[in-house]
Design an enzyme around this catalytic site. Structure first.
Site, PDB file in Angstrom:
ATOM      1  N   HIS A   1      -2.561  -3.118  -6.257  1.00 12.87           N
ATOM      2  CA  HIS A   1      -3.029  -2.757  -4.920  1.00 12.87           C
ATOM      3  C   HIS A   1      -4.559  -2.826  -4.789  1.00 12.87           C
ATOM      4  CE1 HIS A   1      -3.496   0.490  -1.605  1.00 12.87           C
ATOM      5  NE2 HIS A   1      -3.402  -0.706  -1.069  1.00 12.87           N
TER       6      HIS A   1
ATOM      7  N   SER B   1       0.824  -1.208   0.000  1.00 11.93           N
ATOM      8  CA  SER B   1       0.000   0.000   0.000  1.00 11.93           C
ATOM      9  C   SER B   1       0.852   1.248   0.000  1.00 11.93           C
ATOM     10  CB  SER B   1      -0.934  -0.020   1.211  1.00 11.93           C
ATOM     11  OG  SER B   1      -0.231  -0.396   2.364  1.00 11.93           O
TER      12      SER B   1
ATOM     13  N   GLU C   1      -5.619  -0.304  -7.612  1.00 14.42           N
ATOM     14  CA  GLU C   1      -4.618   0.659  -8.070  1.00 14.42           C
ATOM     15  C   GLU C   1      -3.506  -0.113  -8.764  1.00 14.42           C
ATOM     16  OE1 GLU C   1      -3.437   2.738  -4.440  1.00 14.42           O
ATOM     17  OE2 GLU C   1      -3.402   4.629  -5.502  1.00 14.42           O
TER      18      GLU C   1
ATOM     19  N   ASN D   1      -3.828   6.009  -0.632  1.00 13.25           N
ATOM     20  CA  ASN D   1      -3.295   6.221   0.716  1.00 13.25           C
ATOM     21  C   ASN D   1      -2.617   7.574   0.892  1.00 13.25           C
ATOM     22  OD1 ASN D   1      -4.212   3.936   2.057  1.00 13.25           O
ATOM     23  ND2 ASN D   1      -2.677   2.683   1.033  1.00 13.25           N
TER      24      ASN D   1
END
Ligand code: CAA
Length: 291
Positions: free
Chosen positions: A140, A119, A152, A190
């Protein structure tokens, strides 16, 4: 290239969700973990999550049984050498991921694409320590994997176009949507989500609100399905802290400094739902705020 078999390293929260969606989409899945118990628990959880989907009419029971039959658990990492694509979903620690890649590399076929569900860790740096940086990228998933629509996809500096296209095709076959992100600390989701969660912890730390008022405010005031502190517990406070540290170190900007209260919860071993205590205490019938 056509991908048919996928190796998933790590049978934890993310690994079991990834195996779940891959098998339902028709891929043959090899699910690896060092612990036999973790593999058994993941297979049980996959069955119970799929049963829930059958109950809600999302999938047919026959499709569930066929999907489960396509997943094989293994404690032997080298078994994954025979697959077309490997998705590493082990602990979010660079040394752990690097050791896994080192052990796995001698067994991989030349065409195998190697990916990480990290992440936040640099894809370019992870790739540079393998024998195939052009066939390496970030893959991800979001938690809970069976429910969340996004994946992602992160290209390292050396990732080639066929590798990106092959991973994009996998996301499409899963019925999910890919967002392409450049390889900078914590990528897109994130980079934006964690500073918000960290700010929620500062809001708690400074006494602007308590756990309930902060979560209520964000749920009812901005239509988020979970409040930021509830979401932090769901993700894991150790993971949240690790990502804030990657942002702080990687972008060298004090606006990313982790809140001392987040650090304190992690030091206490109050990591959220997985340890039954975080910003909420989950040991009773209903979650009770811890502040
Ligand atoms: N497997 C299969 N289905 C599941 C599931 C699972 N593990 N978890 C939930 N579901 C299904 C339920 O069966 C239910 O299905 P229906 O819509 O058919 O009824 C649906 O998902 C909603 O679940 P619930 O009714 O139990 O609960 P809810 O409505 O409160 O939703 C939630 C739960 C989907 C988790 C919702 O609260 C939510 O979207 N929360 C935010 C999640 C989020 O932001 N995730 C991203 C985290 S960041 C990340 O993952 C990146 C990182 O690197 C840290």
């Amino acid at each position: 290239m056509q991908i048919q078999s996928v190796g998933v390293v790590g049978a934890g929260q993310m690994g079991n969700g990834i195996a779940h969606v891959l098998s339902l989409a028709g891929y043959d899945v090899l699910l690896n973990d060092i612990s036999e118990e973790a593999i058994g628990a993941a297979l049980d959880l996959i069955r119970s999550n799929m049963t829930r989907q059958v109950g809600r009419g999302k999938i047919a029971e026959a499709d569930m049984e066929a999907a489960i039959a396509r997943i094989r658990g293994t404690r032997v990492l080298s078994d994954l050498g025979a697959t077309d694509l490997v998705i590493e979903a082990a602990t979010e620690r660079e040394t752990v991921k690097q050791a896994i890649f080192e052990d796995l590399l001698p067994h991989l076929q030349p065409h195998t694409i190697l990916t990480s569900n990290t992440s936040s860790i640099s894809i370019t740096r992870l790739a540079s320590r393998t024998d195939r940086p052009e066939k390496f990228m970030g893959f991800h998933f979001m938690n809970p994997v069976p429910v969340m629509q996004l994946v992602e996809l992160i290209r390292g500096i050396a990732t080639d176009e066929p590798t990106y296209k092959a991973c994009y095709a996998v996301v499409e076959r899963l019925g999910k949507t890919a967002a392409s992100a450049e390889d900078f600390p914590a990528f897109i989701v994130n980079r934006i989500l964690m500073p918000m969660i960290n700010e929620a912890v500062y809001t708690l730390y400074e006494g602007v609100g308590n756990v309930n008022s902060i979560d209520q405010a964000m749920k009812l005031g901005t239509n988020h399905p979970m409040g930021p502190l509830e979401l932090a517990d769901f993700i894991g406070l150790d993971t949240c802290l690790a990502i804030m540290n990657v942002l702080h170190d990687g972008l060298a900007d004090t606006k990313y400094r982790p809140c001392p209260l987040l650090t304190k919860y992690v030091e206490a071993g109050w990591l959220g739902r997985k340890t039954q205590r975080g910003f909420y205490d989950y040991r009773g019938e209903v979650p009770v705020p811890t502040r």
